[in-house]
Design an enzyme around this catalytic site. Structure first.
Site, short mmCIF file in Angstrom:
data_model
loop_
_atom_site.label_atom_id
_atom_site.label_comp_id
_atom_site.label_asym_id
_atom_site.label_seq_id
_atom_site.Cartn_x
_atom_site.Cartn_y
_atom_site.Cartn_z
N LYS A 299 15.54 34.68 23.67
CA LYS A 299 14.11 34.07 23.52
C LYS A 299 13.27 35.23 24.29
O LYS A 299 13.65 35.67 25.39
CB LYS A 299 14.14 32.69 24.32
CG LYS A 299 14.79 31.43 23.61
CD LYS A 299 13.79 30.39 23.91
CE LYS A 299 14.53 29.03 23.33
NZ LYS A 299 13.65 27.81 23.64
N CYS B 207 -20.79 10.66 35.22
CA CYS B 207 -20.79 11.75 34.12
C CYS B 207 -21.72 12.91 34.86
O CYS B 207 -22.86 12.75 35.05
CB CYS B 207 -21.40 11.16 32.96
SG CYS B 207 -21.98 12.29 32.05
N CYS C 60 -25.14 12.95 32.81
CA CYS C 60 -26.35 11.96 32.78
C CYS C 60 -26.15 11.05 34.20
O CYS C 60 -27.09 10.12 34.22
CB CYS C 60 -26.23 11.02 31.54
SG CYS C 60 -24.79 9.90 31.74
N TYR D 255 17.86 29.36 6.67
CA TYR D 255 18.69 30.49 7.33
C TYR D 255 20.02 29.83 7.45
O TYR D 255 20.70 30.73 7.90
CB TYR D 255 17.92 30.68 8.56
CG TYR D 255 17.72 29.59 9.57
CD1 TYR D 255 18.74 28.88 10.04
CD2 TYR D 255 16.16 29.32 9.90
CE1 TYR D 255 18.34 27.54 10.60
CE2 TYR D 255 16.08 28.16 10.59
CZ TYR D 255 17.20 27.65 11.11
OH TYR D 255 16.62 26.45 11.85
N ASP E 219 9.66 28.81 15.42
CA ASP E 219 9.68 27.62 16.45
C ASP E 219 9.12 26.60 15.61
O ASP E 219 7.77 26.16 15.64
CB ASP E 219 8.79 28.28 17.50
CG ASP E 219 8.56 27.17 18.70
OD1 ASP E 219 9.34 26.56 18.85
OD2 ASP E 219 7.73 27.50 19.45
N LYS F 26 13.63 33.83 15.38
CA LYS F 26 13.95 32.41 15.72
C LYS F 26 12.51 31.55 15.53
O LYS F 26 11.60 31.79 16.30
CB LYS F 26 14.40 32.06 17.14
CG LYS F 26 14.53 30.67 17.51
CD LYS F 26 15.43 30.64 18.72
CE LYS F 26 15.77 29.46 19.40
NZ LYS F 26 14.91 28.38 19.17
S1 IVH Z 1 20.99 29.25 13.25
C1 IVH Z 1 24.43 26.04 14.32
N1 IVH Z 1 18.70 30.69 12.69
O1 IVH Z 1 16.56 26.95 16.70
C2 IVH Z 1 23.04 26.39 14.69
N2 IVH Z 1 18.75 28.68 13.95
O2 IVH Z 1 17.45 26.62 19.49
C3 IVH Z 1 22.75 27.54 13.52
N3 IVH Z 1 16.36 28.14 14.55
O3 IVH Z 1 19.14 24.73 16.16
C4 IVH Z 1 21.33 27.68 13.66
N4 IVH Z 1 15.42 29.73 13.68
O4 IVH Z 1 16.84 24.63 14.64
C5 IVH Z 1 19.14 29.68 13.43
N5 IVH Z 1 16.82 31.92 12.25
C6 IVH Z 1 17.45 31.09 12.72
C7 IVH Z 1 16.60 30.04 13.26
C8 IVH Z 1 17.23 28.78 14.01
C9 IVH Z 1 14.99 28.85 14.28
C10 IVH Z 1 16.39 26.84 15.46
C11 IVH Z 1 17.29 25.81 14.89
C12 IVH Z 1 18.39 25.86 15.79
C13 IVH Z 1 17.56 26.20 17.22
C14 IVH Z 1 18.34 26.31 18.44
#
Ligand code: IVH
Length: 676
Positions: free
Chosen positions: A313, A407, A410, A225, A118, A116
């Site tokens: 997460k 400060c 100074c 993705y 960021d 995922k």
């Molecule tokens: S799939 C229907 N794949 O994380 C939504 N999202 O917290 C499908 N994100 O909205 C999203 N990496 O902006 C997907 N490998 C990944 C991702 C990813 C980051 C983001 C994306 C999503 C958000 C959700």
């Protein structure tokens, strides 16, 4: 708070969430962590679940993110961009897999597990194979049209082959590579600008820029993705989809796992957890998705999130330690920054003993007191931050911190500028500022004075041997040898370093002088355009703004600087000291030198800064480019070089290391060729 009724608490939570949403999406300056935000949203959802009669359509629980910015055109997504349900719990991952199994009884449900990323969600719209638009998520249905900014990401194809007819929305994430993030923060620090808290904020802030030329400099990247509208597709699975993206030249995640059971899914999550720090982008979790698209359709969505996907997460790495003291640092531009002095503690593999507290408001908001036990988090793996105070561990001896009215260096009165949180020491001769200015002047990125590092600057300043930048040019050996711990050799080296700096090119001097907002890139452009410091000093604001990279604020700052009588005196002394004000700059006609006509790409970590290497290449007649293409002549690869190497191999570009590079520079190319 406990005595509030749900009728009171719910609107209050909505206001709070709205406030943080605006900070996050519109100003890219969040005040709370993702987890704290998630906790607020969860609280609101829980309360609304208990009191459905209080749910309103405009509640943040019913929406995905912040609203689009006014400055960009608002555009509608063909298919809304949904969010994902997310969890920190492995049990909930198991629940998610079982829920899908229940909905599709007796079927195998293959899963993909992806990092995922960021970053900032983006949707590219291709029509008949041509990129026609790029939009941010916005509120999920409508986002900002950021096409121009997205086009600055060089690796993105504006046309995809394969004769695709119809409309295709490709979804992914724009991110700032971790390395680039660190470089940008260094540049911002040097230019007297506040640092970005993490790469995601930096990416969001960059995408928000209305001027795409500025965006281009940030070095954003993207990976993909998913999809929204996808007309005429014959793709059956996520794996096939990722494959198709690759064939278009659209990058996907670095690694993807497959799983069929809860155990395998958890194993993939753990595996990713171990290697994710090695990716060039930040990741904060794993995304689990049903692989087969036909199954996704049957699983469907709730109003906010699909039932076929979920985000797990990772807990950010945290540690508890005691805050021993809060000290106040005075920066080069006079800004006072409170710093937490901590009992050293190990977080994400390195020892942390200090953390920035940003400003007084932040300390008050989190109620951080001297002596507190605090939770430290390495936000974005880069900057340690105090995220929480363990109030139940207080014993009554903790002390409330107040920003000093004077400060710490100074002892002059400090100023709080109207509407700003920063407190500044306005005294231009303040010792601490002076010290930081001299450190900056001598630093490698500026005048590069060998022997004049932080501790030597400290010694000289403390001994009263230097009183302004020009006085370093009248130091002599006798004076230096009077200093403690100063041997003959260090004194000679230092004097040689100072001597050599008289010949530095104008851009180094300009950057080293520390004019507010003038970073290294602008300094180069200004030196190139005006040629001498005198010409620059005579330029009007308009003239200045006609320079690439120079905006209104910088132009004004440069003018004000030159108009300051003290600056005039300093420049005169530097001229007397014989510094090169641009007159002695070599303007190598481009194309001349041992690297004449060659195009270079730098990758991996090199033993000297990239700026320096690039400068040497330019001096030798070459040009430097950010990405590998068929036109690239050489890739200079340092340690841990990444994907650029694969690309170089693909295009048959010559890859060389630093030793070979030095040979080439000194004209030994032929020897190398004949030896091989
Ligand atoms: S799939 C229907 N794949 O994380 C939504 N999202 O917290 C499908 N994100 O909205 C999203 N990496 O902006 C997907 N490998 C990944 C991702 C990813 C980051 C983001 C994306 C999503 C958000 C959700």
């Amino acid at each position: 708070m406990a005595c509030l009724t749900p009728e009171q608490r719910i609107p209050e939570l909505r206001r709070e969430i709205g406030h943080h949403n605006r900070l996050y999406y519109e100003q890219a300056t969040p005040e709370i962590t993702d987890q704290e935000f998630d906790a607020l949203l969860r609280k609101l959802r829980d309360l609304e679940a208990l009191h459905p009669e209080l749910v309103t359509p405009d509640s943040p629980s019913q929406r995905v993110g912040g609203g689009p910015l006014e400055a960009f055109e608002t555009v509608s997504h063909l298919v809304p961009m949904q969010s994902l349900d997310n969890t920190y719990s492995e049990d909930e991952v198991a629940d998610f897999v079982r829920r899908m199994q229940k909905l599709l009884p007796g079927e195998k449900i293959p899963l993909t597990v992806e990092p995922k990323i960021d970053g900032v969600a983006i949707s590219l719209l291709y029509e008949d194979g041509r990129l026609v638009r790029a939009a941010t998520r916005g509120d999920g249905s409508r986002g900002d049209n950021v096409t121009e900014n997205i086009k600055t990401i060089q690796a993105l194809p504006t046309r995809i082959s394969g004769g695709f007819a119809g409309r295709m929305e490709i979804r992914g994430e724009v991110y700032l590579p971790k390395k680039r993030f660190a470089e940008i923060n260094e540049e911002r620090d040097e230019a007297g600008l506040p640092a970005f808290a993490n790469p995601r904020n930096a990416a969001a802030g960059s995408l928000k820029q209305l001027d795409s030329r500025l965006v281009a400099k940030r070095g954003l990247k993207a990976l993909f993705y998913g999809f929204g509208a996808f007309e005429g597709s014959e793709v059956r699975t996520q794996q096939e989809f990722l494959e198709l993206l690759r064939s278009f030249g659209l990058p996907g995640p670095d690694k993807v796992w497959t799983a069929e059971t809860v155990e395998q899914a958890l194993e993939a999550i753990h595996d990713l957890g171990r290697i994710r720090h090695d990716f060039p982008y930040e990741t904060d979790g794993a995304v689990l998705k049903a692989d087969v698209l036909a199954q996704r359709d049957r699983l469907g969505s709730t109003s906010k999130a699909p039932r076929w996907a979920m985000a797990y997460k990772y807990e950010p790495e945290r540690a508890v330690t005691r805050l021993r003291e809060i000290t106040v640092q005075v920066g080069r531009t006079g800004v006072l920054t409170p710093v937490a002095e901590l009992e050293p503690v190990l977080v994400s593999g390195s020892t942390v003993s200090r953390a920035t507290l940003h400003n007084e408001e932040e300390i008050q908001r989190k109620d951080i007191r001297i002596g507190d036990h605090v939770v430290i988090e390495k936000a974005g793996e880069v900057i340690p931050a105090v995220v929480e105070v363990l109030k139940d561990r207080r014993d009554g001896h903790e002390k409330v911190f107040a920003m000093p009215g004077r400060c710490p260096s100074c002892d002059g009165p400090v100023l709080r500028e109207e509407g700003q949180v920063a407190v500044r020491c306005p005294n231009p001769s303040c010792q601490a500022q002076w010290r930081r200015r001299l450190e900056h002047f001598a630093s490698r990125g500026a005048m590069d004075i060998e022997g004049l590092g932080e501790s030597m600057v400290g010694q000289l300043v403390d001994a009263g041997l230097v009183s302004d930048l020009a006085t370093i040019y009248s130091l002599n050996k006798d004076r230096l040898l009077d200093l403690e711990r100063m041997g003959e050799k260090s004194a000679t080296n230092l004097l040689a370093g100072i001597e050599a700096s008289r010949e530095r090119p104008l851009w180094r001097l300009l950057f080293g002088l520390g004019i507010l907002h003038v970073g290294v890139t602008a300094a180069r452009k200004l030196a190139e355009r005006f040629g001498t410091l005198d010409a620059l000093g005579a330029a009007s604001e308009e003239d200045l703004q006609a320079t690439e990279d120079v905006g209104e604020v910088m132009a004004r700052s440069i003018r004000l600087w030159f108009e300051n009588p003290q600056v005039g005196e300093l420049l005169e002394k530097l001229r007397q000291a014989g510094l090169n004000f641009g007159e002695r700059d070599e303007h190598t006609p481009s194309g001349e030198g041992p690297l004449q006509g060659t195009i270079w790409v730098l990758t991996g970590s090199l033993s000297v800064s990239r700026d320096e290497v690039a400068e040497r290449i330019r001096q030798a007649g070459g040009t430097v480019s950010g990405s590998v293409s068929k036109k690239t002549s050489y890739v200079l690869a340092g340690e841990e070089a990444g994907s650029k190497l694969d690309k170089a191999r693909k295009f048959g570009v010559i890859i060389i290391d630093e030793a070979e590079f030095r040979d080439l520079l000194s004209g030994k190319e032929n020897e190398r060729d004949s030896a091989s």
